[in-house]
Design a protein around this motif. Structure first.
Motif, PDB file in Angstrom:
ATOM      1  N   GLU A  40       0.828  -1.212   0.000  1.00 11.67           N
ATOM      2  CA  GLU A  40       0.000   0.000   0.000  1.00 11.67           C
ATOM      3  C   GLU A  40       0.862   1.261   0.000  1.00 11.67           C
ATOM      4  N   LEU A  41       1.971   1.249   0.730  1.00  6.82           N
ATOM      5  CA  LEU A  41       2.879   2.405   0.727  1.00  6.82           C
ATOM      6  C   LEU A  41       3.445   2.636  -0.669  1.00  6.82           C
ATOM      7  N   LEU A  42       3.828   1.549  -1.346  1.00  5.08           N
ATOM      8  CA  LEU A  42       4.382   1.685  -2.691  1.00  5.08           C
ATOM      9  C   LEU A  42       3.309   2.115  -3.685  1.00  5.08           C
ATOM     10  N   GLU A  43       2.091   1.621  -3.515  1.00  8.98           N
ATOM     11  CA  GLU A  43       0.987   1.988  -4.411  1.00  8.98           C
ATOM     12  C   GLU A  43       0.692   3.483  -4.326  1.00  8.98           C
ATOM     13  N   HIS A  44       0.717   4.031  -3.130  1.00 14.16           N
ATOM     14  CA  HIS A  44       0.322   5.424  -2.942  1.00 14.16           C
ATOM     15  C   HIS A  44       1.514   6.386  -2.944  1.00 14.16           C
ATOM     16  N   GLY A  45       2.715   5.852  -3.088  1.00  9.65           N
ATOM     17  CA  GLY A  45       3.900   6.704  -3.107  1.00  9.65           C
ATOM     18  C   GLY A  45       4.001   7.473  -4.410  1.00  9.65           C
ATOM     19  N   SER A  46       4.533   8.676  -4.325  1.00  7.70           N
ATOM     20  CA  SER A  46       4.661   9.503  -5.531  1.00  7.70           C
ATOM     21  C   SER A  46       5.975   9.251  -6.260  1.00  7.70           C
ATOM     22  N   GLN A  47       6.884   8.532  -5.595  1.00  7.85           N
ATOM     23  CA  GLN A  47       8.159   8.229  -6.218  1.00  7.85           C
ATOM     24  C   GLN A  47       8.720   6.969  -5.588  1.00  7.85           C
ATOM     25  N   PRO A  48       9.670   6.307  -6.249  1.00 13.89           N
ATOM     26  CA  PRO A  48      10.271   5.104  -5.682  1.00 13.89           C
ATOM     27  C   PRO A  48      10.943   5.399  -4.343  1.00 13.89           C
ATOM     28  N   LEU A  49      10.931   4.400  -3.448  1.00 12.58           N
ATOM     29  CA  LEU A  49      11.459   4.573  -2.100  1.00 12.58           C
ATOM     30  C   LEU A  49      12.634   3.631  -1.848  1.00 12.58           C
ATOM     31  N   THR A  50      13.626   4.127  -1.114  1.00 13.41           N
ATOM     32  CA  THR A  50      14.719   3.275  -0.666  1.00 13.41           C
ATOM     33  C   THR A  50      14.208   2.410   0.483  1.00 13.41           C
ATOM     34  N   HIS A  51      14.996   1.427   0.872  1.00 17.13           N
ATOM     35  CA  HIS A  51      14.618   0.571   2.000  1.00 17.13           C
ATOM     36  C   HIS A  51      14.389   1.426   3.252  1.00 17.13           C
ATOM     37  N   GLU A  52      15.265   2.387   3.483  1.00 20.69           N
ATOM     38  CA  GLU A  52      15.145   3.250   4.655  1.00 20.69           C
ATOM     39  C   GLU A  52      13.875   4.101   4.588  1.00 20.69           C
ATOM     40  N   GLU A  53      13.540   4.587   3.388  1.00 18.33           N
ATOM     41  CA  GLU A  53      12.321   5.386   3.229  1.00 18.33           C
ATOM     42  C   GLU A  53      11.069   4.535   3.418  1.00 18.33           C
ATOM     43  N   VAL A  54      11.112   3.283   2.958  1.00 17.13           N
ATOM     44  CA  VAL A  54       9.984   2.378   3.193  1.00 17.13           C
ATOM     45  C   VAL A  54       9.829   2.141   4.689  1.00 17.13           C
ATOM     46  N   ALA A  55      10.941   1.924   5.391  1.00 14.46           N
ATOM     47  CA  ALA A  55      10.896   1.699   6.844  1.00 14.46           C
ATOM     48  C   ALA A  55      10.317   2.919   7.568  1.00 14.46           C
ATOM     49  N   ALA A  56      10.724   4.111   7.176  1.00 13.79           N
ATOM     50  CA  ALA A  56      10.218   5.330   7.812  1.00 13.79           C
ATOM     51  C   ALA A  56       8.728   5.519   7.524  1.00 13.79           C
ATOM     52  N   ALA A  57       8.307   5.268   6.285  1.00  5.99           N
ATOM     53  CA  ALA A  57       6.896   5.393   5.928  1.00  5.99           C
ATOM     54  C   ALA A  57       6.061   4.339   6.648  1.00  5.99           C
ATOM     55  N   TYR A  58       6.610   3.143   6.807  1.00  6.50           N
ATOM     56  CA  TYR A  58       5.933   2.062   7.526  1.00  6.50           C
ATOM     57  C   TYR A  58       5.707   2.475   8.981  1.00  6.50           C
ATOM     58  N   THR A  59       6.740   3.020   9.586  1.00  9.21           N
ATOM     59  CA  THR A  59       6.640   3.473  10.973  1.00  9.21           C
ATOM     60  C   THR A  59       5.592   4.574  11.105  1.00  9.21           C
ATOM     61  N   ALA A  60       5.593   5.508  10.177  1.00 12.61           N
ATOM     62  CA  ALA A  60       4.613   6.601  10.212  1.00 12.61           C
ATOM     63  C   ALA A  60       3.190   6.064  10.026  1.00 12.61           C
ATOM     64  N   ALA A  61       3.034   5.055   9.178  1.00 15.30           N
ATOM     65  CA  ALA A  61       1.703   4.521   8.887  1.00 15.30           C
ATOM     66  C   ALA A  61       1.154   3.648  10.007  1.00 15.30           C
ATOM     67  N   THR A  62       2.020   2.887  10.661  1.00 16.40           N
ATOM     68  CA  THR A  62       1.552   1.912  11.656  1.00 16.40           C
ATOM     69  C   THR A  62       1.832   2.322  13.095  1.00 16.40           C
ATOM     70  N   GLY A  63       2.737   3.274  13.274  1.00 12.82           N
ATOM     71  CA  GLY A  63       3.098   3.680  14.629  1.00 12.82           C
ATOM     72  C   GLY A  63       4.173   2.827  15.250  1.00 12.82           C
ATOM     73  N   GLU A  64       4.653   1.841  14.531  1.00 16.33           N
ATOM     74  CA  GLU A  64       5.742   1.009  15.043  1.00 16.33           C
ATOM     75  C   GLU A  64       6.706   0.669  13.913  1.00 16.33           C
ATOM     76  N   PRO A  65       8.001   0.603  14.227  1.00 14.77           N
ATOM     77  CA  PRO A  65       8.981   0.325  13.170  1.00 14.77           C
ATOM     78  C   PRO A  65       8.904  -1.142  12.744  1.00 14.77           C
ATOM     79  N   PRO A  66       9.155  -1.394  11.461  1.00 14.90           N
ATOM     80  CA  PRO A  66       9.156  -2.784  10.999  1.00 14.90           C
ATOM     81  C   PRO A  66      10.469  -3.464  11.348  1.00 14.90           C
ATOM     82  N   ASP A  67      10.452  -4.774  11.401  1.00 11.48           N
ATOM     83  CA  ASP A  67      11.690  -5.531  11.519  1.00 11.48           C
ATOM     84  C   ASP A  67      12.417  -5.380  10.188  1.00 11.48           C
TER      85      ASP A  67
END
Length: 159
Positions: A40-67
């Protein structure tokens, strides 16, 4: 005479809702919270994301950091299933985005923001790609898949 309030006007939805669960199941992948969230983060993203950017967006979306290992595995599985693309930018960093489905398979990538766009079709391009493939075969190189990616700066970044 008793009046009833008017019902609210009906609004049409902008299109079908994004169904990450159906996409994952349809691709033979397990439906997990991590996989759904990343897709869902990749679907709604306006540009490609690095692993670190995916992790940060995941944390912002769920409130907890991913493994981090789970995140790497999810991204790898999404790429293998064809649900997202992994591109290595000119800076040699992997970036992930939803798969760009183009009729020709050819894309443009902005070197600044790394946005990926489908190239418009051109009736001459298959002929050019065929000639390149033929020249490579003469050198003993057998191409199985040919895709063209043009690099430059998108209109947003050029402003």
């Amino acid at each position: 005479m008793k009046t009833t309030p008017n019902p609210p006007p009906k609004t049409s939805s902008p299109g079908p809702a994004f169904d990450s669960e159906a996409l994952l199941r349809g691709s033979g992948l397990r439906v997990t919270r991590a996989a759904q969230t990343v897709l869902e983060l990749l679907e709604h993203g306006s540009q490609p994301l690095t692993h670190e950017e995916v992790a940060a967006a995941y944390t912002a979306a769920t409130g907890e950091p991913p493994d981090r290992v789970t995140l790497y595995r999810v991204l790898d599985r999404l790429v293998e299933a064809g649900l997202c693309d992994r591109r290595v930018g000119a800076d040699r960093v992997n970036r992930f985005a939803r798969h760009v489905d183009t009729a020709s398979g050819n894309t443009f990538e902005c070197d600044q923001c790394h946005k990926v766009l489908a190239l418009p079709s051109d009736p001459e391009l298959p002929k050019v790609m065929g000639r390149l493939g033929k020249a490579l075969r003469k050198q003993g190189i057998d191409t199985r898949h040919t895709a063209l990616t043009l690099h430059g700066m998108c209109g947003d970044c050029a402003r």
